[in-house]
Design an enzyme around this catalytic site. Structure first.
Site, PDB file in Angstrom:
ATOM      1  N   LYS A 111      -0.879 -10.283  -9.613  1.00 50.66           N
ATOM      2  CA  LYS A 111      -2.343 -10.141  -9.443  1.00 50.66           C
ATOM      3  C   LYS A 111      -3.071 -11.356 -10.005  1.00 50.66           C
ATOM      4  CE  LYS A 111      -2.747  -5.840  -7.880  1.00 50.66           C
ATOM      5  NZ  LYS A 111      -3.662  -4.927  -7.280  1.00 50.66           N
ATOM      6  N   LYS A 191       5.517  -6.158  -0.289  1.00 50.05           N
ATOM      7  CA  LYS A 191       5.303  -4.722  -0.374  1.00 50.05           C
ATOM      8  C   LYS A 191       4.091  -4.344   0.486  1.00 50.05           C
ATOM      9  CE  LYS A 191       2.704  -2.861  -3.521  1.00 50.05           C
ATOM     10  NZ  LYS A 191       1.980  -1.917  -4.354  1.00 50.05           N
ATOM     11  N   LYS A 194      -2.550  -2.102   0.179  1.00 53.04           N
ATOM     12  CA  LYS A 194      -3.910  -2.052   0.717  1.00 53.04           C
ATOM     13  C   LYS A 194      -4.535  -3.429   0.612  1.00 53.04           C
ATOM     14  CE  LYS A 194      -4.477   2.388  -1.535  1.00 53.04           C
ATOM     15  NZ  LYS A 194      -4.295   2.093  -2.973  1.00 53.04           N
TER      16      LYS A 194
HETATM   17  N1  AQP Z   1       4.782  -0.294  -0.279  1.00 51.67           N
HETATM   18  C1  AQP Z   1       4.994   0.766  -1.041  1.00 51.67           C
HETATM   19  N2  AQP Z   1       6.166   1.435  -0.946  1.00 51.67           N
HETATM   20  C2  AQP Z   1       6.383   2.540  -1.715  1.00 51.67           C
HETATM   21  N3  AQP Z   1       5.451   3.034  -2.580  1.00 51.67           N
HETATM   22  C3  AQP Z   1       4.284   2.392  -2.690  1.00 51.67           C
HETATM   23  N4  AQP Z   1       3.181   2.616  -3.425  1.00 51.67           N
HETATM   24  C4  AQP Z   1       2.267   1.667  -3.157  1.00 51.67           C
HETATM   25  N5  AQP Z   1       2.737   0.822  -2.240  1.00 51.67           N
HETATM   26  C5  AQP Z   1       3.989   1.237  -1.918  1.00 51.67           C
HETATM   27  C6  AQP Z   1       3.005   3.709  -4.369  1.00 51.67           C
HETATM   28  O1  AQP Z   1       1.794   4.390  -4.034  1.00 51.67           O
HETATM   29  C7  AQP Z   1       1.207   4.898  -5.229  1.00 51.67           C
HETATM   30  C8  AQP Z   1      -0.252   4.491  -5.263  1.00 51.67           C
HETATM   31  O2  AQP Z   1      -0.318   3.087  -5.465  1.00 51.67           O
HETATM   32  P1  AQP Z   1      -1.611   2.216  -5.473  1.00 51.67           P
HETATM   33  O3  AQP Z   1      -2.812   3.032  -5.373  1.00 51.67           O
HETATM   34  O4  AQP Z   1      -1.524   1.211  -6.559  1.00 51.67           O
HETATM   35  O5  AQP Z   1      -1.416   1.537  -4.034  1.00 51.67           O
HETATM   36  P2  AQP Z   1      -1.221   0.078  -3.532  1.00 51.67           P
HETATM   37  O6  AQP Z   1      -1.104   0.125  -2.066  1.00 51.67           O
HETATM   38  O7  AQP Z   1      -0.155  -0.608  -4.297  1.00 51.67           O
HETATM   39  O8  AQP Z   1      -2.635  -0.424  -3.903  1.00 51.67           O
HETATM   40  P3  AQP Z   1      -3.245  -1.783  -3.707  1.00 51.67           P
HETATM   41  O9  AQP Z   1      -4.701  -1.562  -3.881  1.00 51.67           O
HETATM   42  O10 AQP Z   1      -2.801  -2.426  -2.479  1.00 51.67           O
HETATM   43  O11 AQP Z   1      -2.723  -2.514  -4.913  1.00 51.67           O
HETATM   44  P4  AQP Z   1      -1.610  -3.620  -4.936  1.00 51.67           P
HETATM   45  O12 AQP Z   1      -2.208  -4.766  -4.244  1.00 51.67           O
HETATM   46  O13 AQP Z   1      -1.458  -3.775  -6.412  1.00 51.67           O
HETATM   47  O14 AQP Z   1      -0.359  -3.135  -4.317  1.00 51.67           O
HETATM   48  C9  AQP Z   1       2.007   4.331  -6.389  1.00 51.67           C
HETATM   49  O15 AQP Z   1       2.910   5.313  -6.863  1.00 51.67           O
HETATM   50  C10 AQP Z   1       2.771   3.195  -5.775  1.00 51.67           C
HETATM   51  O16 AQP Z   1       4.003   2.948  -6.440  1.00 51.67           O
END
Ligand code: AQP
Length: 326
Positions: A111, A191, A194
């Site tokens: 990040k 990964k 969002k």
């Molecule tokens: N790609 C993924 N595969 C499996 N599990 C995932 N999670 C997130 N991405 C994957 C899991 O979802 C839960 C909520 O996570 P979050 O709200 O942090 O979602 P995100 O998509 O990771 O959010 P952002 O906003 O896009 O943040 P970044 O950019 O940090 O990834 C968690 O249990 C997560 O493990």
């Protein structure tokens, strides 16, 4: 009953990674555990965000959890900022967390690279707040995707540090991984996320889902239709494993390795299964969206129940710290 806690950020559309890595598993686990699920808005403000959208995103995240099968009958669902003790406990945990431990967190490093102009303290302290989220409820288990495992390790470390320095009042929480703990984005590289905008949203229209799936990266070595592929390195196969039955998986595994099945056919099969699972969720979300008052009631009920637990824990923590309590 053993307790689980987990959270989701209101940072945009909920995607397939969130769904199979976390939310679907949360629904499975409701029968066995006392469940607390949280829309973690204070985590989401650690990066720049559209202020005017935060309220709607928060309510939408809760709505999606309900559309996926959670309910006030099987879980407490609430918004992090509605229970003030989360940030209070995070401050206390800051005082037992070595800076070196948070600096080495992979998510913080990633990040910090993504948001060079806004590397704030909150971004670094994110996993400390996460430890507070979990330990405020003395949750022993945390169902998350693979990307969060390092943070749960740190939560254990924070619990150990606190327990060792003061009094053993916190459990050392364990992660629970789903059968698909890491879904890559449609780029096949990072990964699915969002904020990286490489996702397939679970509420997207069928046409949009197909368009993203159709162009999604598969095994990069499979250039022509007749080249054999390797399912082990193909993100579409990983997603298939989360949505398709064993017979279909065997058929695809064999078909891919022998070039009997092309990537587009493989994607069409996946699309059919995605439609079967996601259409009822989309329909339920549409129905729920007509009565946002209901969502607000669910969140208020969740905040009241969780607030009571949080207050008890914080009273115990303040006493454990030796603070003057009038
Ligand atoms: N790609 C993924 N595969 C499996 N599990 C995932 N999670 C997130 N991405 C994957 C899991 O979802 C839960 C909520 O996570 P979050 O709200 O942090 O979602 P995100 O998509 O990771 O959010 P952002 O906003 O896009 O943040 P970044 O950019 O940090 O990834 C968690 O249990 C997560 O493990």
């Amino acid at each position: 009953m053993k307790r689980i806690f987990s959270g989701i950020q209101p940072t945009g559309d909920i995607h397939l990674g969130n769904y199979v890595g976390a939310i679907r598993n949360w629904v499975y686990l409701t029968g066995e555990y006392d469940c607390i699920f949280c829309v973690v808005d204070y985590h989401a403000i650690t990066v720049e965000y559209p202020i005017e959208e935060m309220r709607r995103r928060t309510l939408d995240a809760a709505l999606i959890l309900l559309a996926c099968g959670l309910s006030p009958e099987n879980a407490n669902i609430f918004v992090q900022s509605h229970v003030r003790e989360h940030t209070e406990l995070a401050w206390i945990f800051d005082t037992v967390t070595p800076i070196g431990e948070v600096e080495r967190m992979t998510q913080f490093k990633d990040k910090a690279k993504q948001h060079r102009s806004n590397i704030n303290m909150g971004l670094m302290s994110y996993p400390v707040l996460q430890a507070a989220d979990i330990l405020l409820y003395k949750a022993g288990f945390v169902p998350v995707g693979e990307d969060q495992v390092q943070h749960i390790e740190l939560s254990r470390e924070i619990a150990r540090k606190f327990n060792g320095r003061f009094k053993p009042i916190f459990p050392e929480p364990q992660e629970i991984l789903s059968m698909a703990p890491k879904i890559l984005g449609v780029d096949g590289q990072s990964k699915m996320s969002k904020t990286l905008n490489n996702y397939i949203g679970i509420l997207e229209e069928e046409g949009e889902i197909w368009e993203k799936l159709r162009t999604a990266v598969t095994d990069v070595n499979r250039v022509r239709r007749n080249d054999p592929g390797d399912p082990a390195v193909c993100n579409i196969y990983t997603i298939h494993r989360a949505f398709s039955d064993n017979n279909m998986l065997l058929e695809i595994d064999k078909g891919c390795k022998t070039a009997g099945i092309g990537c587009i056919d493989c994607k069409k099969m996946l699309f059919g299964n995605l439609k079967n699972e996601l259409t009822p969720i989309r329909e339920k979300a549409l129905a729920l969206g007509k009565d946002m008052g209901y969502i607000e009631d669910v969140l208020a009920k969740g905040a009241a129940a969780c607030g009571a637990i949080a207050k008890t824990t914080m009273d115990e923590v303040r006493e454990t710290l030796g603070l003057y309590i009038p």
